[in-house]
Design a protein around this motif. Structure first.
Motif, PDB file in Angstrom:
ATOM      1  N   THR A  53      -7.934  57.506  69.549  1.00  0.00           N
ATOM      2  CA  THR A  53      -7.242  56.455  68.811  1.00  0.00           C
ATOM      3  C   THR A  53      -8.064  56.157  67.562  1.00  0.00           C
ATOM      4  O   THR A  53      -9.209  55.718  67.667  1.00  0.00           O
ATOM      5  N   PRO A  54      -7.527  56.421  66.370  1.00  0.00           N
ATOM      6  CA  PRO A  54      -8.299  56.159  65.155  1.00  0.00           C
ATOM      7  C   PRO A  54      -8.576  54.668  64.964  1.00  0.00           C
ATOM      8  O   PRO A  54      -7.755  53.827  65.303  1.00  0.00           O
ATOM      9  N   ALA A  55      -9.753  54.375  64.436  1.00  0.00           N
ATOM     10  CA  ALA A  55     -10.106  52.982  64.115  1.00  0.00           C
ATOM     11  C   ALA A  55      -9.375  52.556  62.843  1.00  0.00           C
ATOM     12  O   ALA A  55      -9.114  53.367  61.966  1.00  0.00           O
ATOM     13  N   THR A  56      -9.035  51.284  62.772  1.00  0.00           N
ATOM     14  CA  THR A  56      -8.435  50.709  61.573  1.00  0.00           C
ATOM     15  C   THR A  56      -9.267  49.490  61.188  1.00  0.00           C
ATOM     16  O   THR A  56     -10.237  49.158  61.860  1.00  0.00           O
ATOM     17  N   CYS A  57      -8.867  48.802  60.128  1.00  0.00           N
ATOM     18  CA  CYS A  57      -9.615  47.611  59.733  1.00  0.00           C
ATOM     19  C   CYS A  57      -9.325  46.431  60.657  1.00  0.00           C
ATOM     20  O   CYS A  57     -10.044  45.446  60.651  1.00  0.00           O
ATOM     21  N   SER A  58      -8.299  46.537  61.484  1.00  0.00           N
ATOM     22  CA  SER A  58      -7.969  45.428  62.375  1.00  0.00           C
ATOM     23  C   SER A  58      -8.265  45.714  63.854  1.00  0.00           C
ATOM     24  O   SER A  58      -8.203  44.818  64.676  1.00  0.00           O
ATOM     25  N   SER A  59      -8.590  46.974  64.202  1.00  0.00           N
ATOM     26  CA  SER A  59      -8.903  47.266  65.604  1.00  0.00           C
ATOM     27  C   SER A  59      -9.837  48.467  65.719  1.00  0.00           C
ATOM     28  O   SER A  59      -9.833  49.363  64.874  1.00  0.00           O
ATOM     29  N   GLY A  61     -11.343  51.923  67.477  1.00  0.00           N
ATOM     30  CA  GLY A  61     -10.713  53.145  67.967  1.00  0.00           C
ATOM     31  C   GLY A  61     -11.457  53.676  69.183  1.00  0.00           C
ATOM     32  O   GLY A  61     -12.427  53.078  69.642  1.00  0.00           O
ATOM     33  N   ALA A  80     -14.410  49.163  64.395  1.00  0.00           N
ATOM     34  CA  ALA A  80     -13.325  48.952  63.433  1.00  0.00           C
ATOM     35  C   ALA A  80     -13.854  49.179  62.019  1.00  0.00           C
ATOM     36  O   ALA A  80     -15.031  48.952  61.731  1.00  0.00           O
ATOM     37  N   LEU A  81     -12.991  49.645  61.145  1.00  0.00           N
ATOM     38  CA  LEU A  81     -13.365  49.907  59.757  1.00  0.00           C
ATOM     39  C   LEU A  81     -13.436  48.604  58.972  1.00  0.00           C
ATOM     40  O   LEU A  81     -12.730  47.641  59.300  1.00  0.00           O
ATOM     41  N   HIS A  83     -12.653  46.022  55.900  1.00  0.00           N
ATOM     42  CA  HIS A  83     -11.482  45.833  55.039  1.00  0.00           C
ATOM     43  C   HIS A  83     -11.756  46.471  53.679  1.00  0.00           C
ATOM     44  O   HIS A  83     -12.881  46.482  53.197  1.00  0.00           O
TER      45      HIS A  83
END
Length: 102
Positions: A53-59, A61, A80-81, A83
């Motif tokens: 599951t790729p990491a995002t700025c809101s969650s 991975g 998480a990345l 912002h």
């Protein structure tokens, strides 16, 4: 009489278990050998990490890797990345009498 009832009860119980598939017939054999099903110890040889599951700025991975020797799967979280804000965009330009919005 009491022993006979216990023997019949045990026989009925074992027959019921065998019929439902909960106990294989081979388990009742007196000479049935019990084998240890654990793999021999070894030093893991891990594959590279694969993103699940790729990491995002809101969650966060997740990623995993697999041992080439025994197939054990190791799972790890990925932070998480941060912002990534772009340039400001003017929504309402400022005037002499009112502040603008950007």
């Amino acid at each position: 009489m009491k022993n006979l009832l216990l023997k019949r009860g045990l026989a009925l119980f074992l027959a019921l278990i065998m019929c439902t598939g909960m106990l294989p017939i081979s388990a009742l054999a007196e000479d049935a050998a019990v084998e240890e099903q654990t793999p021999p110890p070894h030093e893991h040889s891990w594959s590279g990490w694969t993103v699940v599951t790729p990491a995002t700025c809101s969650s966060a991975g997740t990623q995993q890797r697999v041992c080439d020797g025994c197939g054990e799967i190791q799972t790890s979280s990925v932070d998480a990345l941060p912002h990534s804000f772009g340039d400001w965009t003017v929504v309402t330009p400022a005037t002499c009498s009112e502040a603008g919005v950007q």
